[in-house]
Design a protein around this motif. Structure first.
Motif: not given
Length: 273
Positions: A172-191
């Protein structure tokens, strides 16, 4: 004409470049601020004219020193030097967050990586001082511990419990109260080897509210929050001052709007620049 200074190691970073283009279309003057030589060349060592607002993207000691000096001279800096520096120390970050009641992962200072003892596996190890290309790794056994100790023997680290989650990091990224989001494969994932690949994701109202609360606690206006799904609630595992916010429609416009808002508030306050 509104003047906006960019304190950035890479002013061509996509979100900065796009925000600068928006500002220029609106008639602003955007200046890249050199920070290697300190504050003497910014507005002149005698305290000459400064920009209306500075955007602090770089987090090197030189950039922070420049930001502190600009603040001392009355300039508006986003994010502040103090808030930016706080987010570089993961121990202080966790202490502040947990003290404010935020669900931050338990974070323990562990000393140099080369001296980290055997402990219950798995756990996560991170560089104590957050920076580009720092150490973030899952330690799932003694062999992995020895490998990391050999590669990063003097690196000051912290440990956090491993939160399995579902293999995806919630960004989640916030810029002046506006929330933007994405999900990413975890760098800790062994998938399946998709580490780092992004996926569209819309946060719940609860997670968006949590991200906004982080900004209040840390005194940040442009920041990122990394979440994982804990057993009973989302767990914050990191907070980043002025992250990249790559590929999020509307983020450059929000950043440009923030710069103009801060510059406007500064002008109305009658502050001398």
């Amino acid at each position: 004409m509104v003047r906006v200074g960019l304190i950035a190691g890479d002013p061509g970073h996509p979100v900065l470049a796009a925000a600068a283009a928006v500002l220029e279309r609106r008639g602003c003057r955007v200046e890249v601020v050199p920070f290697g030589a300190g504050a003497g060349g910014v507005g002149g060592s005698g305290g000459g004219s400064l920009a209306d607002v500075y955007l602090l993207k770089a987090r090197t000691p030189q950039a922070l020193a420049l930001a502190r000096e600009l603040e001392r001279r009355g300039a508006a800096v986003v994010n502040s030097a103090a808030a930016t520096e706080l987010c570089q120390d993961r121990v202080r970050m966790a202490e502040l967050a947990r003290g404010a009641g935020l669900p931050f992962a338990a974070t323990l200072a562990a000393g140099p990586m080369g001296e980290l003892p055997d402990q219950d596996y798995p756990f996560v190890v991170k560089s104590r001082h957050s920076r580009r290309h720092d150490l973030v790794a899952l330690v799932d056994g003694a062999a992995r511990l020895r490998e990391l100790a050999g590669r990063w023997p003097q690196e000051e680290v912290v440990t956090q419990p491993y939160v399995p989650g579902n293999g995806w990091d919630q960004k989640l990224w916030v810029v002046d109260g506006q929330v933007f989001a994405a999900r990413r494969r975890s760098e800790l994932s062994s998938g399946d080897g998709e580490s780092g690949s992004a996926g569209e994701w819309e946060p719940s109202a609860r997670r968006a509210a949590l991200a906004l609360r982080v900004g209040e606690v840390f005194g940040l206006q442009v920041y990122g929050v990394d979440l994982l799904d804990g057993v009973a609630e989302p767990v914050i595992v990191d907070v980043n001052a002025f992250p990249g916010v790559r590929g999020r429609p509307g983020a450059p416009e929000a950043l440009a709007g923030l710069a103009l808002r801060v510059a406007g508030e500064r002008g109305r306050s009658g502050a001398s620049v």
